[in-house]
Design a protein around this motif. Structure first.
Motif, PDB file in Angstrom:
ATOM      1  N   ILE A  78      40.054  30.760  -5.572  1.00 44.54           N
ATOM      2  CA  ILE A  78      40.822  31.952  -5.202  1.00 44.54           C
ATOM      3  C   ILE A  78      41.823  31.587  -4.106  1.00 44.54           C
ATOM      4  CG2 ILE A  78      40.643  34.328  -4.364  1.00 44.54           C
ATOM      5  CD1 ILE A  78      39.040  33.939  -6.923  1.00 44.54           C
ATOM      6  N   ASP A  79      43.113  31.695  -4.402  1.00 43.52           N
ATOM      7  CA  ASP A  79      44.167  31.303  -3.458  1.00 43.52           C
ATOM      8  C   ASP A  79      44.697  32.504  -2.688  1.00 43.52           C
ATOM      9  OD1 ASP A  79      44.506  28.464  -4.076  1.00 43.52           O
ATOM     10  OD2 ASP A  79      45.128  29.170  -6.055  1.00 43.52           O
ATOM     11  N   ILE A  80      44.504  32.477  -1.378  1.00 45.50           N
ATOM     12  CA  ILE A  80      45.011  33.559  -0.525  1.00 45.50           C
ATOM     13  C   ILE A  80      46.208  33.022   0.274  1.00 45.50           C
ATOM     14  CG2 ILE A  80      44.433  35.213   1.311  1.00 45.50           C
ATOM     15  CD1 ILE A  80      42.581  35.720  -1.003  1.00 45.50           C
ATOM     16  N   SER A 122      47.322  18.298  -4.043  1.00 47.92           N
ATOM     17  CA  SER A 122      48.093  17.355  -4.850  1.00 47.92           C
ATOM     18  C   SER A 122      49.447  17.957  -5.252  1.00 47.92           C
ATOM     19  CB  SER A 122      47.277  16.929  -6.077  1.00 47.92           C
ATOM     20  OG  SER A 122      46.545  18.009  -6.598  1.00 47.92           O
ATOM     21  N   VAL A 123      49.775  19.091  -4.621  1.00 48.95           N
ATOM     22  CA  VAL A 123      51.126  19.684  -4.641  1.00 48.95           C
ATOM     23  C   VAL A 123      51.306  20.305  -3.261  1.00 48.95           C
ATOM     24  CG1 VAL A 123      51.052  20.270  -7.123  1.00 48.95           C
ATOM     25  CG2 VAL A 123      50.337  21.977  -5.438  1.00 48.95           C
ATOM     26  N   ASN A 124      52.519  20.685  -2.925  1.00 52.87           N
ATOM     27  CA  ASN A 124      52.697  21.440  -1.687  1.00 52.87           C
ATOM     28  C   ASN A 124      52.204  22.861  -1.936  1.00 52.87           C
ATOM     29  OD1 ASN A 124      54.059  19.756   0.434  1.00 52.87           O
ATOM     30  ND2 ASN A 124      55.332  19.321  -1.352  1.00 52.87           N
ATOM     31  N   PRO A 125      51.301  23.369  -1.056  1.00 55.22           N
ATOM     32  CA  PRO A 125      50.686  24.659  -1.333  1.00 55.22           C
ATOM     33  C   PRO A 125      51.709  25.793  -1.363  1.00 55.22           C
ATOM     34  CG  PRO A 125      50.213  23.957   0.915  1.00 55.22           C
ATOM     35  CD  PRO A 125      50.861  22.799   0.227  1.00 55.22           C
ATOM     36  N   GLY A 126      51.416  26.796  -2.160  1.00 56.81           N
ATOM     37  CA  GLY A 126      52.272  27.979  -2.222  1.00 56.81           C
ATOM     38  C   GLY A 126      52.517  28.482  -3.632  1.00 56.81           C
ATOM     39  N   PHE A 127      52.472  27.589  -4.605  1.00 55.53           N
ATOM     40  CA  PHE A 127      52.801  27.998  -5.980  1.00 55.53           C
ATOM     41  C   PHE A 127      51.942  27.243  -6.986  1.00 55.53           C
ATOM     42  CE2 PHE A 127      56.476  28.405  -3.266  1.00 55.53           C
ATOM     43  CZ  PHE A 127      56.904  29.710  -3.518  1.00 55.53           C
ATOM     44  N   GLY A 128      51.618  27.933  -8.085  1.00 54.91           N
ATOM     45  CA  GLY A 128      50.976  27.261  -9.208  1.00 54.91           C
ATOM     46  C   GLY A 128      52.048  26.587 -10.051  1.00 54.91           C
ATOM     47  N   GLY A 129      51.611  25.765 -10.970  1.00 56.88           N
ATOM     48  CA  GLY A 129      52.517  25.201 -11.958  1.00 56.88           C
ATOM     49  C   GLY A 129      53.435  24.088 -11.480  1.00 56.88           C
ATOM     50  N   GLY A 184      44.859  25.644 -12.561  1.00 56.65           N
ATOM     51  CA  GLY A 184      45.386  26.990 -12.738  1.00 56.65           C
ATOM     52  C   GLY A 184      46.173  27.131 -14.005  1.00 56.65           C
ATOM     53  N   SER A 185      47.456  26.736 -13.954  1.00 55.30           N
ATOM     54  CA  SER A 185      48.316  26.960 -15.118  1.00 55.30           C
ATOM     55  C   SER A 185      47.854  26.172 -16.345  1.00 55.30           C
ATOM     56  CB  SER A 185      49.770  26.643 -14.777  1.00 55.30           C
ATOM     57  OG  SER A 185      49.851  25.479 -14.035  1.00 55.30           O
ATOM     58  N   TYR A 186      47.246  25.010 -16.116  1.00 60.21           N
ATOM     59  CA  TYR A 186      46.785  24.225 -17.270  1.00 60.21           C
ATOM     60  C   TYR A 186      45.731  25.001 -18.070  1.00 60.21           C
ATOM     61  CZ  TYR A 186      44.794  20.565 -20.143  1.00 60.21           C
ATOM     62  OH  TYR A 186      44.331  19.852 -21.212  1.00 60.21           O
ATOM     63  N   LEU A 191      42.199  29.423   1.762  1.00 59.30           N
ATOM     64  CA  LEU A 191      43.077  30.208   2.632  1.00 59.30           C
ATOM     65  C   LEU A 191      44.334  29.422   2.986  1.00 59.30           C
ATOM     66  CD1 LEU A 191      40.636  31.849   5.238  1.00 59.30           C
ATOM     67  CD2 LEU A 191      41.492  32.779   3.071  1.00 59.30           C
ATOM     68  N   MET A 192      45.473  29.923   2.560  1.00 63.03           N
ATOM     69  CA  MET A 192      46.760  29.346   2.971  1.00 63.03           C
ATOM     70  C   MET A 192      47.404  30.365   3.900  1.00 63.03           C
ATOM     71  SD  MET A 192      47.685  27.832  -0.752  1.00 63.03           S
ATOM     72  CE  MET A 192      46.367  28.789  -1.476  1.00 63.03           C
ATOM     73  N   ILE A 193      46.762  30.538   5.065  1.00 65.86           N
ATOM     74  CA  ILE A 193      47.205  31.557   6.028  1.00 65.86           C
ATOM     75  C   ILE A 193      47.143  30.988   7.438  1.00 65.86           C
ATOM     76  CG2 ILE A 193      46.279  33.402   4.533  1.00 65.86           C
ATOM     77  CD1 ILE A 193      43.994  33.795   6.495  1.00 65.86           C
TER      78      ILE A 193
END
Ligand code: DX5
Ligand code: ZN
Length: 218
Positions: free
Chosen positions: A34-36, A138-145, A197-199, A67-69
């Motif tokens: 769960i990404d917040i 393994s990506v910069n946090p903030g977005f899926g895909g 997620g998107s996969y 938590l990305m807060i």
């Protein structure tokens, strides 16, 4: 250690959230991821407490909250009350990380720390034995895909070495751009939990995609 799959609900269909939660319940997935996001620590806002409450009402598997807060300390009790089983904070968002980790554990939740792609594993040397989970972004946090950053493999091996050297029981989670193309190599490098997620949710048959991913890392 059993390798785990954690579908990221960020990529679910929010207009059919209960359907997607039940899909995960009935699949071979192990956790709900769960990404917040607060629009401050990361340049995006995902969802907050009411949505997590609704998810927790139906979820029958471990709830892994990322938590990305900024200032995560002020919400630790809230997330425990909402039903989070694992609470992961960002290293980059915590000035007093040791205190934050102890506060998470005091609620009975497991404590995780996430590292942005540019943050070296070495910053965890003095806290690794207190952690239940390290989430390597393994990506910069903030977005899926987004596309998977290849430097992740090196970080997984380094973290695995640190965990073995310190006899820590901490799990290694990978978050961002996970697909069937990199899942196996990540497990080979030492990962234990793969967030996808998107996969998963973008595929034609998410239940089958989860089963195949799980099979490929068994
Ligand atoms: C990114 C989030 C991830 C995201 C992963 O900031 O932390 O959990 O949902 O999505 P995919 O698997 O699409 O990269
Ligand atoms: Zn995440």
């Amino acid at each position: 250690m059993n390798n785990l799959i954690a579908p990221s609900v960020l990529a679910a269909d929010f207009a059919n959230l209960q359907r997607d939660i039940e899909m995960v319940n009935n699949s071979e997935a192990d956790w709900f991821h769960i990404d917040i996001m607060d629009g401050v620590f990361v340049p995006n806002i995902s969802f907050g407490m009411p949505v997590l409450k609704a998810i927790a009402k139906h979820a029958k598997k471990t709830i892994d909250v990322h938590l990305m807060i900024v200032n995560p300390d002020q919400y630790i009790e809230t997330f425990a009350a909402l039903g989070a089983n694992i609470l992961t904070v960002h290293y980059e968002a915590c000035t007093h990380l040791h205190r934050t980790v102890q506060a998470i554990k005091a609620t009975g939740m497991q404590a995780g720390v996430a590292l942005n792609p540019h943050t070296p594993i070495a910053v965890l040397e003095d806290i690794i034995t207190d952690l239940d989970l390290v989430c390597i972004m393994s990506v910069n946090p903030g977005f899926g895909g987004q596309s998977f950053i290849e430097n992740t493999y090196k970080k997984v091996s380094q973290l695995k070495q640190l965990i073995e050297f310190t006899n820590s029981t901490c799990k290694i989670e990978i978050d961002g751009g996970v697909t069937d193309k990199n899942a196996n190599a990540l497990i080979e490098a030492g990962a234990n939990v793969l967030v996808a997620g998107s996969y998963v949710f973008g595929s034609e048959n998410p239940t089958e995609t989860i089963a195949n991913l799980k099979n490929s890392i068994a």
